[in-house]
Design an enzyme around this catalytic site. Structure first.
Site, PDB file in Angstrom:
ATOM      1  N   ASP A  51      -8.874   7.022   1.009  1.00  0.00           N
ATOM      2  CA  ASP A  51      -9.235   8.156   0.160  1.00  0.00           C
ATOM      3  C   ASP A  51     -10.716   8.496   0.292  1.00  0.00           C
ATOM      4  OD1 ASP A  51      -6.657   8.359  -0.852  1.00  0.00           O
ATOM      5  OD2 ASP A  51      -7.068   7.034  -2.547  1.00  0.00           O
ATOM      6  N   TYR A 109      -7.448  -5.397   1.949  1.00  0.00           N
ATOM      7  CA  TYR A 109      -8.445  -4.574   1.270  1.00  0.00           C
ATOM      8  C   TYR A 109      -9.339  -5.464   0.413  1.00  0.00           C
ATOM      9  CZ  TYR A 109      -6.241  -0.073   2.388  1.00  0.00           C
ATOM     10  OH  TYR A 109      -5.749   1.030   3.037  1.00  0.00           O
TER      11      TYR A 109
END
Length: 253
Positions: A51, A109
């Site tokens: 994003d 992540y």
């Protein structure tokens, strides 16, 4: 010839990785650099569509080209053409059917939390500030509830295909204190939009006492009275690495 690359970037100046018509993206910059080198228009595929504001240490991309430049030439020439907040770290020739997204088996992540009463100007674009105290023990208990195969619909954003499955497998969640920081590393087979940021948001709310462990259970079980999982800001999130059963995929002339 198909080429795969490991790419690092700082996401602050971009509206995400994926191409957008009227906004700067990481994909646009990489494709522009490749076309400048090869003279051919190109469309790259990526392991993850990060994003706006999200960073990457180990994004994996692939593209087809008619150029026969060796990997070192791609590496040096593309880095000379890319802006300073994007860098190609490794380049490989790979088999023609390699797909960086579909072939990925594990994605890692990391979300960086700054646990401090005072903001950090130096870290403002690479972490999210939370106020102490934070109960690391309670956060780890909540993380253990999230580990495994679950329906993470309560932690995900809107899907491109609304009827797609929201079941994902989380292999592990590691919370590592480092001076004033807590590094939250989450490893899974795949993730829903904003899933990692909402999972870490739930861990923060448990650690601060805003939520209880029972609330996390309700979120995972999709109970009607489950509290909404809030999404933390993007700047603390980084795609660290993507793992494959075979990488780089063997290339044969």
């Amino acid at each position: 010839m198909r080429v795969a690359m490991i790419v690092e970037y700082h996401g602050k100046g971009y509206s995400g990785f994926q191409y957008q018509e009227n906004a700067p993206t990481v994909q646009q910059q990489i494709e522009k650099a490749i076309q400048s080198l090869t003279g051919q228009p190109v469309r790259i595929k990526a392991a993850g569509r990060t994003d706006a504001g999200v960073h990457a240490l180990g994004q994996v991309v692939a593209f087809d080209t008619g150029s026969n430049y060796p990997p070192d030439t791609f590496l040096n020439a593309l880095n000379a053409r890319l802006p300073q907040d994007i860098a190609v770290r490794e380049v490989y020739r790979v088999r023609p059917d390699f797909d960086p997204r579909r072939d990925a088996i594990i994605r890692l992540y990391r979300y960086t939390l700054l646990v401090s009463k005072v903001r950090s100007p130096l870290w403002r674009h690479n972490s999210h500030q939370v106020r102490p105290p934070m109960s690391l023990d309670t956060m780890r208990k909540a993380a253990s509830l999230m580990t495994g195969t679950h329906d993470f619909a309560n932690f995900g954003g809107p899907l491109e295909i609304p009827e797609a499955s929201t079941v994902r497998r989380i292999y592990g969640i590691d919370l590592r204190p480092d001076e004033a920081f807590i590094q939250v590393e989450i490893e899974g087979n795949a993730f829903l939009p904003r899933q990692v940021r909402r999972m870490v948001g739930a861990l923060v709310d448990v650690g601060s006492g805003r939520l209880k462990l029972e609330d996390i259970r309700k979120q995972i079980l999709r109970a009607e009275d489950a509290p909404v999982a809030r999404s933390l800001p993007p700047q603390g999130l980084c795609l660290v690495s993507v793992k494959y059963a075979d990488f780089p995929p063997r290339y044969e002339e």
